[in-house]
Motif scaffolding. Structure first.
Motif, PDB file in Angstrom:
ATOM      1  N   TYR A 177       0.851  -1.170   0.000  1.00 18.66           N
ATOM      2  CA  TYR A 177       0.000   0.000   0.000  1.00 18.66           C
ATOM      3  C   TYR A 177       0.887   1.220   0.000  1.00 18.66           C
ATOM      4  O   TYR A 177       1.790   1.342   0.800  1.00 18.66           O
TER       5      TYR A 177
ATOM      6  N   GLY B  71      -5.237   3.356   7.159  1.00 18.60           N
ATOM      7  CA  GLY B  71      -4.508   2.347   6.417  1.00 18.60           C
ATOM      8  C   GLY B  71      -3.033   2.655   6.294  1.00 18.60           C
ATOM      9  O   GLY B  71      -2.393   2.335   5.282  1.00 18.60           O
TER      10      GLY B  71
ATOM     11  N   ARG C 287      -4.753   2.997  11.857  1.00 17.42           N
ATOM     12  CA  ARG C 287      -5.467   1.814  11.346  1.00 17.42           C
ATOM     13  C   ARG C 287      -6.603   2.245  10.415  1.00 17.42           C
ATOM     14  O   ARG C 287      -6.778   1.698   9.332  1.00 17.42           O
ATOM     15  N   ARG C 288      -7.325   3.247  10.822  1.00 20.59           N
ATOM     16  CA  ARG C 288      -8.432   3.771  10.017  1.00 20.59           C
ATOM     17  C   ARG C 288      -7.944   4.305   8.666  1.00 20.59           C
ATOM     18  O   ARG C 288      -8.601   4.129   7.640  1.00 20.59           O
TER      19      ARG C 288
ATOM     20  N   THR D 263      -3.728  12.068   3.900  1.00 22.51           N
ATOM     21  CA  THR D 263      -4.508  10.879   4.237  1.00 22.51           C
ATOM     22  C   THR D 263      -4.811  10.842   5.730  1.00 22.51           C
ATOM     23  O   THR D 263      -5.940  10.563   6.149  1.00 22.51           O
TER      24      THR D 263
ATOM     25  N   HIS E   5       0.839   5.476  -0.202  1.00 23.70           N
ATOM     26  CA  HIS E   5       0.080   6.725  -0.189  1.00 23.70           C
ATOM     27  C   HIS E   5       0.881   7.784  -0.919  1.00 23.70           C
ATOM     28  O   HIS E   5       2.075   7.937  -0.696  1.00 23.70           O
TER      29      HIS E   5
END
Length: 188
Positions: free
Chosen positions: A6, A41, A38-39, A14, A8
């Motif tokens: 993942y 990511g 966590r929310r 973010t 960003h």
């Protein structure tokens, strides 16, 4: 199975967006940096890396909120009534920011970015007050009192709306409900 990688493009953005969402849902105290990571990511260390601590993150939320707020107020023009309606609209549409901006106990109120954005928003309100001659006839002290009165009315209405404390028969449109309240005192 290996988890997908993942990446960003803008971790700071973010994390800020995740914080604003979390604040709108559970308030400014209802989450930790780890839960926010966590929310969003992202790694659990990312929020601390970009903001230092929760106060730093909330300072960034408040600064960004005041920037958006100033833009919304400026977009309403110079009429104090219209600026007041834009204030209520902003509070309802951007609750996550609104919940933090006016709580100096949550952020670093002396942060230069936050101070500049807050001063810009305050300037819009003061220009509107100066245009309402009935409230600023004598000088700076009168303008300040009128500004505090205008702020109290629109902020109080917005806060009461958000908390669900206003009568249900006002309907579901906060701006329509605020229009006669603000107009009662701040129409030319």
């Amino acid at each position: 199975m290996t988890p997908p990688s993942y990446h960003h493009g803008d971790l700071r953005r973010t994390i800020l967006a995740a914080a604003v969402g979390a604040i709108a849902e559970t308030g400014p105290a209802g989450w930790s940096l780890r839960e926010l990571a966590r929310r969003a990511g992202v790694s659990h260390a990312a929020p601390a890396h970009h903001f230092g601590d929760k106060t730093g993150l909330l300072t960034a939320v408040a600064a960004e909120g005041y920037t958006l707020f100033a833009e919304a107020l400026e977009g309403a023009g110079t009429d104090l009534h219209d600026v007041g309606l834009a204030y209520v609209r902003f509070a309802v549409d951007h609750r996550g920011y609104f919940e933090v901006m006016f709580r100096p106990d949550l952020h670093r109120a002396d942060d230069p970015e936050l101070t500049a954005a807050r001063d810009r928003a305050d300037g819009v309100l003061m220009r509107g007050v100066r245009d309402v001659r009935d409230f600023a006839p004598g000088g700076p002290g009168d303008e300040r009192t009128a500004a505090i009165a205008a702020w109290s009315i629109v902020h109080g209405f917005a806060d009461l709306w958000l908390s669900g404390a206003l009568p249900a028969d006002l309907g579901g449109d906060p701006v329509a409900a605020a229009r006669p309240v603000i107009g009662l005192l701040f129409t030319r």
